[in-house]
Design an enzyme around this catalytic site. Structure first.
Site, PDB file in Angstrom:
ATOM      1  N   ARG A 235       8.473  -1.965  -5.527  1.00  0.00           N
ATOM      2  CA  ARG A 235       7.249  -2.206  -6.454  1.00  0.00           C
ATOM      3  C   ARG A 235       6.626  -3.376  -5.788  1.00  0.00           C
ATOM      4  O   ARG A 235       7.247  -4.095  -5.067  1.00  0.00           O
ATOM      5  CB  ARG A 235       7.869  -2.829  -7.745  1.00  0.00           C
ATOM      6  CG  ARG A 235       8.229  -1.488  -8.541  1.00  0.00           C
ATOM      7  CD  ARG A 235       6.891  -0.560  -9.245  1.00  0.00           C
ATOM      8  NE  ARG A 235       7.272   0.658  -9.873  1.00  0.00           N
ATOM      9  CZ  ARG A 235       7.833   1.612  -9.536  1.00  0.00           C
ATOM     10  NH1 ARG A 235       7.769   1.840  -8.427  1.00  0.00           N
ATOM     11  NH2 ARG A 235       8.067   2.553 -10.311  1.00  0.00           N
ATOM     12  N   GLU A 264      -1.959  -2.410  -6.529  1.00  0.00           N
ATOM     13  CA  GLU A 264      -2.347  -0.949  -6.374  1.00  0.00           C
ATOM     14  C   GLU A 264      -3.143  -0.120  -7.208  1.00  0.00           C
ATOM     15  O   GLU A 264      -3.664   0.758  -7.071  1.00  0.00           O
ATOM     16  CB  GLU A 264      -0.902  -0.182  -5.744  1.00  0.00           C
ATOM     17  CG  GLU A 264      -0.083   0.035  -6.623  1.00  0.00           C
ATOM     18  CD  GLU A 264       1.358   0.675  -6.299  1.00  0.00           C
ATOM     19  OE1 GLU A 264       1.814   0.352  -5.342  1.00  0.00           O
ATOM     20  OE2 GLU A 264       1.798   1.741  -7.156  1.00  0.00           O
ATOM     21  N   HIS A 296       2.097   4.624  -1.991  1.00  0.00           N
ATOM     22  CA  HIS A 296       3.005   4.919  -2.829  1.00  0.00           C
ATOM     23  C   HIS A 296       3.296   6.536  -2.596  1.00  0.00           C
ATOM     24  O   HIS A 296       3.290   7.387  -3.450  1.00  0.00           O
ATOM     25  CB  HIS A 296       2.499   4.833  -4.184  1.00  0.00           C
ATOM     26  CG  HIS A 296       3.597   4.250  -5.083  1.00  0.00           C
ATOM     27  ND1 HIS A 296       3.618   3.255  -6.111  1.00  0.00           N
ATOM     28  CD2 HIS A 296       4.729   5.133  -5.386  1.00  0.00           C
ATOM     29  CE1 HIS A 296       4.816   3.441  -6.934  1.00  0.00           C
ATOM     30  NE2 HIS A 296       5.381   4.143  -6.175  1.00  0.00           N
ATOM     31  N   GLN A 297       3.769   6.930  -1.512  1.00  0.00           N
ATOM     32  CA  GLN A 297       4.063   8.032  -1.136  1.00  0.00           C
ATOM     33  C   GLN A 297       5.633   8.631  -1.196  1.00  0.00           C
ATOM     34  O   GLN A 297       6.025   9.841  -0.926  1.00  0.00           O
ATOM     35  CB  GLN A 297       3.480   8.276   0.308  1.00  0.00           C
ATOM     36  CG  GLN A 297       3.426   9.637   0.729  1.00  0.00           C
ATOM     37  CD  GLN A 297       3.020   9.756   2.274  1.00  0.00           C
ATOM     38  OE1 GLN A 297       2.148   8.791   2.580  1.00  0.00           O
ATOM     39  NE2 GLN A 297       3.264  10.576   3.080  1.00  0.00           N
TER      40      GLN A 297
END
Ligand code: NAD
Length: 336
Positions: A235, A264, A296-297
């Site tokens: 995170r 993000e 964030h993949q």
């Protein structure tokens, strides 16, 4: 059962629709993220399905409760974006997907580290322009380096195992719960401060909690080994981004690989290539030659998306039938 599915993208629709063949729920796919102003779109739905950057704070949950929502289904593992105490008070059950594919995230983490360290992403952009020169592409072996893994739960344990057994790193770990299987292969548990001071590579796999917020801050970066490589696929707010940028500018940090970023929400998961982005910290981060970033993949594999969709809809089905909810989270869970 009608479910309002917030913040959906093509891959969410594909996998949730396929899993829904077993259930026949009425899925309403919404592009919009869950916010106070979009909460009213849940009117007439008993369940709402959200992802990592959808905001379910007290005000949003109150709006959802007034709209008749009784179940909040997180199609992710982390739940730092939900006010669980407010959900409990409002009678909204919250479920998540605790383990959809730790392999997806662990493999991506190691991939990011290797790309950063061996400059694979930079080599690829050169080669595409017929530039086959190797100057500036000198990397480091992983073998023999000291790698610190913060959080050795499902994902962190796989990363620690890969770094130790696969690459022969000297792996340090920090977690209130010791994984004896990792100890057996030579992973050494130490205090978090010692890990952050002694590691050449630090990779973060603990949840975001008040205790772990800005776990990597200015003081840690000053005390760290020169040339520290930081990897974060957990995170964004585990790292104080401003302090990280300062350390990069002072050439104290050797490299940074990030799949997550503190601010993000509102940026990640969208194509903003024709937009002007106001976030100066994000834009500055992207200018460093030794920073590698993805949006964030890490979770995004077919196996993970399938497991997320199936588990989420199974939880909704259990809720609708009044069965026990094994993936329910309550505010007590956070405190324990
Ligand atoms: P997990 O619950 O299995 O493991 C978390 C571990 O962190 C546990 O062992 C716990 O004891 C430990 N921990 C808690 N507080 C700690 C602290 N203060 N210091 C050190 N360790 C601490 O969770 P997981 O499935 O391994 O996921 C880890 C994190 O990865 C999640 O919290 C989530 O934020 C993130 N995640 C990211 C993606 C992505 O696509 N980038 C996908 C899934 C999960």
């Amino acid at each position: 059962m009608r479910i309002a599915v917030y913040g959906t993208r093509s891959y969410d629709r594909t996998f949730l629709s396929a899993a829904n063949a077993d259930h026949g729920f009425d899925l309403q796919f919404l592009d919009a993220p869950l916010t106070l102003s979009t909460a009213r779109l849940a009117e007439g739905h008993e369940a709402v399905c959200v992802f990592v950057n959808d905001k379910a704070d007290r005000a949003v949950l109150e709006a959802l409760a007034s709209a008749g929502v009784r179940l909040l289904a997180l199609r992710c593992a982390g739940y730092n974006n939900v006010d669980l105490a407010a959900a409990d008070r409002l009678g909204i059950a919250v479920v998540r997907v605790p383990a959809y594919s730790p392999h997806a995230v662990a493999e991506f983490t190691v991939g990011l580290l290797l790309s950063l360290d061996r400059k694979i992403h930079r080599a690829w952009s050169r080669v595409r322009e017929n530039n086959f020169a190797l100057d500036g592409l000198v990397g480091r072996n992983l073998h023999g380096r000291v790698a610190g893994v913060v959080g050795t739960g499902q994902i962190g344990a796989l990363v620690a195992r890969t770094l130790r057994a696969g690459f022969g790193c000297d792996v340090l770990a920090s977690d209130p719960v010791v994984d004896e299987g990792l100890v057996e292969i030579g992973v050494r548990y130490v205090e978090r401060e010692a890990l952050l001071r002694e590691s050449e590579i630090v990779t973060l796999h603990c949840p975001l909690t008040p205790d772990t917020y800005h776990l990597i801050d200015a003081a840690v970066l000053v005390a760290a080994r020169p040339g520290l490589v930081v990897v974060n696929t957990s995170r964004g707010a585990l790292i104080d981004t401003a302090a990280l940028i300062e350390a990069l500018k002072q050439r104290r940090v050797g490299g940074v690989a990030l799949d997550v970023y503190e601010q993000e929400a509102g940026v990640f998961f969208d194509d903003l290539s024709s937009e002007i982005i106001d976030d100066d910290l994000l834009q500055r981060l992207l200018t460093f030659p030794n920073v590698l970033m993805t949006g964030h993949q890490a979770f995004l594999t077919e196996e993970a998306l399938d497991a997320i969709a199936r588990t989420t809809l199974q939880s909704v089905s259990d809720f609708a039938a009044g069965r026990a909810l094994p993936n329910r989270i309550r505010s007590e869970t956070v405190r324990s």
